[in-house]
Design a protein around this motif. Structure first.
Motif, mmCIF file in Angstrom:
data_model
loop_
_atom_site.group_PDB
_atom_site.id
_atom_site.type_symbol
_atom_site.label_atom_id
_atom_site.label_comp_id
_atom_site.label_asym_id
_atom_site.label_seq_id
_atom_site.Cartn_x
_atom_site.Cartn_y
_atom_site.Cartn_z
ATOM 1 N N LEU A 1 0.756 -1.284 -0.113
ATOM 2 C CA LEU A 1 0.031 0.180 -0.070
ATOM 3 C C LEU A 1 0.769 1.251 -0.063
ATOM 4 O O LEU A 1 0.540 2.247 -0.687
ATOM 5 N N PHE A 2 1.881 1.322 0.732
ATOM 6 C CA PHE A 2 2.909 2.369 0.687
ATOM 7 C C PHE A 2 3.533 2.628 -0.595
ATOM 8 O O PHE A 2 3.606 3.762 -0.947
ATOM 9 N N VAL A 3 3.819 1.649 -1.254
ATOM 10 C CA VAL A 3 4.529 1.817 -2.617
ATOM 11 C C VAL A 3 3.644 2.523 -3.571
ATOM 12 O O VAL A 3 3.833 3.163 -4.445
ATOM 13 N N LEU A 4 2.454 1.562 -3.458
ATOM 14 C CA LEU A 4 1.198 2.324 -4.371
ATOM 15 C C LEU A 4 1.109 3.614 -4.134
ATOM 16 O O LEU A 4 0.749 4.343 -5.155
ATOM 17 N N LEU A 5 0.767 4.306 -2.901
ATOM 18 C CA LEU A 5 0.688 5.690 -2.585
ATOM 19 C C LEU A 5 1.964 6.493 -3.140
ATOM 20 O O LEU A 5 1.746 7.547 -3.739
ATOM 21 N N LEU A 6 3.193 6.034 -3.056
ATOM 22 C CA LEU A 6 4.305 6.719 -3.530
ATOM 23 C C LEU A 6 4.114 6.745 -5.168
ATOM 24 O O LEU A 6 4.456 7.916 -5.854
ATOM 25 N N LEU A 7 3.755 5.725 -5.833
ATOM 26 C CA LEU A 7 3.639 5.954 -7.294
ATOM 27 C C LEU A 7 2.496 6.657 -7.563
ATOM 28 O O LEU A 7 2.489 7.333 -8.635
ATOM 29 N N VAL A 8 1.433 6.744 -6.840
ATOM 30 C CA VAL A 8 0.089 7.609 -7.115
ATOM 31 C C VAL A 8 0.712 9.361 -6.994
ATOM 32 O O VAL A 8 0.416 9.969 -7.717
ATOM 33 N N ILE A 9 1.297 9.369 -5.875
ATOM 34 C CA ILE A 9 1.947 10.736 -5.478
ATOM 35 C C ILE A 9 3.191 11.276 -6.788
ATOM 36 O O ILE A 9 3.045 12.244 -7.334
ATOM 37 N N LEU A 10 3.967 10.202 -7.230
ATOM 38 C CA LEU A 10 4.617 10.650 -8.537
ATOM 39 C C LEU A 10 3.743 10.745 -9.737
ATOM 40 O O LEU A 10 4.349 11.792 -10.386
ATOM 41 N N LEU A 11 2.741 10.172 -9.926
ATOM 42 C CA LEU A 11 2.283 10.517 -11.139
ATOM 43 C C LEU A 11 1.617 11.788 -10.995
ATOM 44 O O LEU A 11 1.364 12.463 -12.140
ATOM 45 N N VAL A 12 0.857 12.389 -9.616
ATOM 46 C CA VAL A 12 0.413 13.631 -9.686
ATOM 47 C C VAL A 12 1.400 14.599 -9.726
ATOM 48 O O VAL A 12 0.866 15.557 -10.335
ATOM 49 N N ASN A 13 2.539 14.510 -9.239
ATOM 50 C CA ASN A 13 3.650 15.622 -9.447
ATOM 51 C C ASN A 13 3.861 15.518 -10.926
ATOM 52 O O ASN A 13 4.223 16.876 -11.375
ATOM 53 N N LEU A 14 4.072 14.486 -11.609
ATOM 54 C CA LEU A 14 4.550 14.699 -13.120
ATOM 55 C C LEU A 14 3.336 15.285 -13.742
ATOM 56 O O LEU A 14 3.531 16.339 -14.753
ATOM 57 N N ALA A 15 1.984 15.144 -13.603
ATOM 58 C CA ALA A 15 0.884 15.808 -14.160
ATOM 59 C C ALA A 15 0.849 17.213 -13.973
ATOM 60 O O ALA A 15 0.660 17.616 -14.727
ATOM 61 N N LEU A 16 1.062 17.668 -12.516
ATOM 62 C CA LEU A 16 0.963 19.161 -12.259
ATOM 63 C C LEU A 16 2.396 19.786 -12.934
ATOM 64 O O LEU A 16 2.118 20.849 -13.473
ATOM 65 N N THR A 17 3.489 18.976 -13.092
ATOM 66 C CA THR A 17 4.394 19.563 -13.522
ATOM 67 C C THR A 17 4.355 19.983 -15.167
ATOM 68 O O THR A 17 4.598 21.088 -15.688
#
Length: 321
Positions: free
Chosen positions: A68-84
């Motif tokens: 679950l923690f790895v999945l959360l990090l992956l979601v945060i990474l995708l959101v940061n990439l989309a915002l950038t």
């Protein structure tokens, strides 16, 4: 080994002493214990086998939390990439700059209108060759020049009611570099060929003015006036007063002094009028035929005396007193 006899003569079984065996045993604290065993000859002791089984890895709820923690990090990474990516698109980032702001080899180039909410520190501001530079503000526009210590050495402030310049010297130059107007703490210098004052009250100078020529507009009168003080005109090579198409008047409440230290005072005119000269008493009727002579006192005072066959100035010398 030798056998030992008991008190009844029997042979007693011989006890054997076994060296302490150092068998490692796994415990909860991972410590090694030493077990000392004493056995009798012919006796077989079975050693207990370690029945504990230790599993290596993460199992159960810990494993699920890790995933679950790895999945959360992956979601945060995708959101940061989309915002950038979104910020890059909105701000118009490009390899040469951002939006209308382009990074050039010699500075920054800004297209269109820009609004600065805080102070702007630059070395040079200039517009394109085909457009003008406009600086505007709802309150005022202030430009400061500072030295290496950060102190303000020059300031130009354009406000709603006045333009203020603070500097040791203020200069205005023509397009070819000729100084047109220079101001410092000691003097004001105007470098133009002509200075024209168009106000109805003229120009007011609290101190001296140095100029080679003072003249009015055509068909206008020239008036030099000092309402409460004296008026002095000085020149090392002479003062020339000329009115080609009019007259010259000098009015004063006190004295008018014309003085020449090394030269001559000359009145060059067809007619010279002195209407307010003192007049001596007239002689017998018909003796003067309406003629008078001008007499001079030792102090320079002039008066008129009735002309006679000879001079009559001495008859009216009391006017010199």
């Amino acid at each position: 080994m030798a056998s030992a006899l008991g008190p009844l003569g029997r042979h007693l079984p011989q006890e054997e002493t076994v060296e302490p065996s150092r068998s490692p045993m796994l415990t909860k604290g991972s410590m090694v214990r030493e077990q000392y065993t004493t056995i009798t000859e012919g006796t077989h002791i079975e050693r207990p086998e370690n029945q504990a089984v230790y599993k290596i890895g993460i199992y159960g709820w810990r494993k699920r939390c890790l995933y679950l923690f790895v999945l959360l990090l992956l979601v945060i990474l995708l959101v940061n990439l989309a915002l950038t990516i979104w910020i890059l698109r909105v701000m118009w980032f490009s390899p040469v700059g951002m939006g209308h702001l382009h990074v050039m080899a010699d500075g920054l180039r800004l297209e269109g209108e820009s609004e600065f909410l805080f102070p702007l520190y630059v070395k040079e501001i200039r517009s394109r060759a085909d457009s003008s530079l406009l600086l505007q503000s709802t309150q005022n526009v202030t430009m400061n020049a500072r030295n290496a210590e950060g102190e303000v050495t020059g300031r130009l402030k354009v406000g709603p009611q006045m333009v203020e310049v603070q500097s040791q010297q203020f200069q205005i130059h023509s397009k070819d570099g000729k100084p047109l107007f220079t101001v410092d703490e000691e003097k004001v210098m105007i470098g133009t060929d002509k200075l024209r004052v168009t106000g109805p009250e003229g120009a007011l100078f609290e101190h001296s003015v140095e100029t080679p020529l003072v003249r009015p507009d055509p068909l206008q009168d020239l008036r030099l006036e000092s309402p409460t003080r004296s008026l002095s005109m000085d020149a090392p090579k002479g003062v020339h007063i000329q009115a080609p198409a009019g007259k010259i008047e000098a009015l004063t409440q006190m004295d008018i002094v014309l003085q020449s230290s090394d030269g001559t005072l000359m009145l060059d005119a067809d007619t010279v009028f002195l209407p307010e000269l003192a007049l001596g008493s007239q002689g017998p009727a018909g003796s003067s035929q309406g003629l008078y002579e001008v007499c001079a006192c030792p102090n320079g005072k002039l008066y008129m005396s009735v002309a006679g066959v000879g001079t009559t100035c001495h008859e009216h010398s009391h006017l010199c007193l």
